[in-house]
Structure formats: C-alpha cells, structure tokens
Design a protein around this motif. Structure first.
Motif, mmCIF file in Angstrom:
data_model
loop_
_atom_site.group_PDB
_atom_site.id
_atom_site.type_symbol
_atom_site.label_atom_id
_atom_site.label_comp_id
_atom_site.label_asym_id
_atom_site.label_seq_id
_atom_site.Cartn_x
_atom_site.Cartn_y
_atom_site.Cartn_z
ATOM 1 N N ASP A 109 -5.888 2.537 -8.444
ATOM 2 C CA ASP A 109 -7.228 2.175 -7.163
ATOM 3 C C ASP A 109 -6.881 1.240 -6.578
ATOM 4 O O ASP A 109 -6.894 0.562 -5.526
ATOM 5 N N LYS A 168 1.510 6.991 -6.393
ATOM 6 C CA LYS A 168 0.168 8.041 -7.654
ATOM 7 C C LYS A 168 1.410 9.786 -6.872
ATOM 8 O O LYS A 168 0.778 9.983 -7.995
ATOM 9 N N ALA A 169 1.830 9.711 -6.102
ATOM 10 C CA ALA A 169 2.611 10.750 -5.765
ATOM 11 C C ALA A 169 3.478 11.210 -7.755
ATOM 12 O O ALA A 169 4.145 12.713 -7.793
ATOM 13 N N ALA A 224 1.270 -1.065 -0.023
ATOM 14 C CA ALA A 224 -0.318 -0.111 -0.123
ATOM 15 C C ALA A 224 1.037 1.534 0.155
ATOM 16 O O ALA A 224 0.491 2.811 -0.390
ATOM 17 N N SER A 225 1.820 1.027 0.589
ATOM 18 C CA SER A 225 2.810 1.874 0.976
ATOM 19 C C SER A 225 3.603 2.381 -0.917
ATOM 20 O O SER A 225 3.767 3.308 -0.845
ATOM 21 N N GLN A 243 -4.435 -0.959 -4.999
ATOM 22 C CA GLN A 243 -4.406 -0.221 -3.566
ATOM 23 C C GLN A 243 -5.277 -0.974 -2.272
ATOM 24 O O GLN A 243 -5.117 -1.085 -1.699
ATOM 25 N N GLN A 256 -5.168 -3.450 0.741
ATOM 26 C CA GLN A 256 -5.933 -2.931 1.819
ATOM 27 C C GLN A 256 -6.777 -4.087 2.376
ATOM 28 O O GLN A 256 -7.773 -4.269 3.353
ATOM 29 N N HIS A 275 -8.368 6.463 -10.087
ATOM 30 C CA HIS A 275 -7.426 6.947 -10.294
ATOM 31 C C HIS A 275 -7.072 5.165 -10.428
ATOM 32 O O HIS A 275 -7.477 3.967 -10.302
ATOM 33 N N SER A 312 1.227 4.442 -3.183
ATOM 34 C CA SER A 312 0.571 5.858 -2.748
ATOM 35 C C SER A 312 2.093 6.939 -2.975
ATOM 36 O O SER A 312 1.895 7.206 -4.266
ATOM 37 N N GLN A 313 3.262 6.017 -2.910
ATOM 38 C CA GLN A 313 4.592 6.914 -3.914
ATOM 39 C C GLN A 313 4.465 6.535 -4.924
ATOM 40 O O GLN A 313 4.567 7.948 -5.956
#
Length: 342
Positions: free
Chosen positions: A243, A111-112, A104-105, A246, A250, A240, A108-109
């Motif tokens: 998503d 996406k950024a 998950a982390s 991700q 989760q 996204h 997120s990276q």
C-alpha cells in the motif's frame, strides 16, 4: 439262569454319548473358526486403518509442502519485479519524471499475483492449516504511551461474550503497557503485537475471529478513555505491504529516493518472510521424518499394492483421482526432500 446285559448297555451308552459329544465338538470347532475369522478381520481392519492414516498424514504433509513451495516462488517473483520496477523508475527519472500511472498499475498487478500465489498482505505464507486473523486498533485509541495518571480499561468484544480488564500504571513505558495488554488478552487466546506504525495488532485463530471482527465496547477511568458511556471501536484489517508504494505512486511529484527507500524496505520484508518460510520448511521435514519412522512392513506394502491393483481392475469414477493423489504425494515428497538437501 441270570442273564446280564452290562456289555450291551455300555455299548448303547457309548453310542449315545458319541452322538451327543460329536455335535458339541463340531460346534466348538465352528465357534473357534468364527472367532479366528473375526480376529483376522479385526487385524485386517487395523492394518487398513494404519495404512489409510498414514496416507492421510502424507497427504497433509504434501499439501503443506505445496503451499510452502508456492509461497517461495511467489515471493522470489515479487522480489524480481521490485528490482525491475526500481530500475525502471531510475531510468524514467533520468529521462524526466517517473510515470506514476505505470507504477501504480504495476503495484496493483503485484498485489493480485501475491493473492493468487498463496501469500497474504503481510508477505507471509497463506497456509490454510495455520490460518489466523489479525486486526489493527486505530491510533485514536492510545494504550501504549505513558500517561501521568493510573488508567483502568475494560473491553467487551462484540457479542462473543469475551471481555478483558487491565490497569495501566502512571508513567509506565510502552514495553510495560504492551506486556500488560499481552497478559490480559492471552486469557482469551488473542496475541498482541505492535506494527511498524506503532499501532496495536490483535491476532487469534480463524475459528475465534469474531472477537476481532465485531466492534468493541471500551470504557474506563483516566485520560485514554473518559469515564461515562462505553465507546464503540471497530478494528480494521492491516494495510497491505504494498500500500505504501502504491500511495507514493498516487502522490504528486514523488522523488526517486522515496520510491527506492520503500522498495528497499519491501525487499527487507521479503527476505524476512523467506526466512520464516524456511523455518516452516524445517518443521515440515521433521513431520515427514516422524511419518517415515513408523514401521513399514511387508503386509502394508502388499495391501497398498492390492488396493492399487483393485482400483485398476475395477475402476470407478474416483479411481483416477485416487491414483493421481497417491502419485502426487510421492512426487512431492521426493521433490521437496531434494530441494531441502541442496
């Protein structure tokens, strides 16, 4: 004795005429010189305008080149990161269970990095010159599935004053209903497509995006929208592209196969996006060729040289930025052409 003064009179008249004529000739000459100066000034301004217009065109092209190249680098980096994540998940699965928090982390990276790298949530180049807005209609409003009754639907798009009405015949299939919607919304310069989740997507230019950002009032006759008071519906942003991956991270006890399938789908989307960007690259090259085909005369080159020399001799606060911009244009044109020829 008769004395005539014809000769004297003639000389006097010629003298007077010369005094009158000479200033007139001088005035005519001065006027001609003034006209010539004005014409030359106009011609110079015309040449300057052509030069500046060309620089503006080149600046626009080089900006598009930069966006194009940045998007390619970002997508290739994402592809590499997904391959690395796939290998890590496989290794963790062999040794036990995949570390969902780490996955998950990592997502997120990613996406950024996409946002910083000029790529939007649909893995498309986020070129400001081609900005558009897309919104998704909730699946609770079904305008595609065949129904047993004729339908009549009217939609008012917020406070924009835009409205559409359309009829959906009984037993019409999804493709026919989609064509009806596309035709109805085309009059408002809104395109309609279907997402991978079979939801309706509405896209319009950024300047007209308020029609998609404000709630819609929908009314009609049939079973899709019951007759009566209008129903307020808000469109949402598209999910996204990352998503789904991700969400898997989760979830509890997600299998390695589920991760691999989602990563494979993302890799497919990346390849499609790179093909789309390559098509954009070809369009940019065509634009560049159009600019280069315009005549480049000695006067234009001389004027450019004089402009740069003037900036160097009498620099102001903008001198450095001007020279850097011109240098960047030349550098980007060369590098872009070389990369396209490979």
């Amino acid at each position: 004795m008769l004395v005539t003064n014809t000769s004297a009179t003639s000389d006097t008249q010629r003298l007077q005429e010369s005094r009158v004529t000479t200033p007139a000739v001088n005035d005519t000459t001065q006027q001609a010189q003034t006209d010539n100066k004005a014409a030359n000034a106009t011609a110079d301004k015309g040449t300057q305008h052509q030069v500046l217009s060309r620089w503006v065109a080149l600046a626009t092209v080089t900006k598009s080149m930069g966006n194009n190249e940045q998007s390619v680098r970002t997508l290739k980096q994402l592809s590499f990161q997904l391959k690395a994540l796939s290998a890590r998940i496989n290794q963790q699965t062999i040794n036990g269970n995949a570390n969902q928090q780490q996955i998950a982390s990592a997502v997120s990276q990613m996406k950024a990095q996409l946002q910083q790298g000029g790529v939007n949530g649909k893995l498309r180049s986020n070129d400001p010159s081609q900005a558009s807005v897309t919104r998704e209609l909730t699946n609770k409003v079904d305008l595609l599935t065949p129904k047993a009754l004729d339908e009549q639907v009217s939609i008012v798009m917020g406070r924009t004053g835009k409205a559409v009405s359309f009829s959906l015949p009984a037993y019409a299939d999804k493709s026919a209903n989609l064509a009806t919607l596309q035709q109805a919304f085309a009059g408002q310069e809104i395109s309609v497509t279907v997402s991978d989740r079979d939801s309706l997507l509405f896209t319009t230019a950024k300047a007209a995006s308020s029609a998609l950002k404000e709630p819609w009032l929908m009314m009609g006759k049939g079973v899709r929208i019951a007759a009566g008071n209008p129903v307020s519906v808000s469109l949402s942003e598209e999910p996204h592209a990352l998503d789904s991956l991700q969400q898997l991270a989760q979830s509890q006890n997600t299998s390695s196969e589920a991760y691999q399938q989602q990563i494979a789908q993302l890799q497919k989307s990346i390849r499609s996006s790179l093909q789309n960007i390559e098509s954009q690259r070809q369009q940019i090259l065509q634009r560049l060729q159009q600019i280069q085909r315009s005549p480049v005369g000695a006067e234009e080159l001389q004027e450019l040289t004089e402009q740069v020399q003037q900036i160097l001799n009498q620099p102001d606060q903008n001198a450095v930025s001007i020279l850097v911009s011109q240098a960047n244009i030349t550098r980007n044109l060369v590098s872009f052409s070389l990369s396209s020829s490979r």
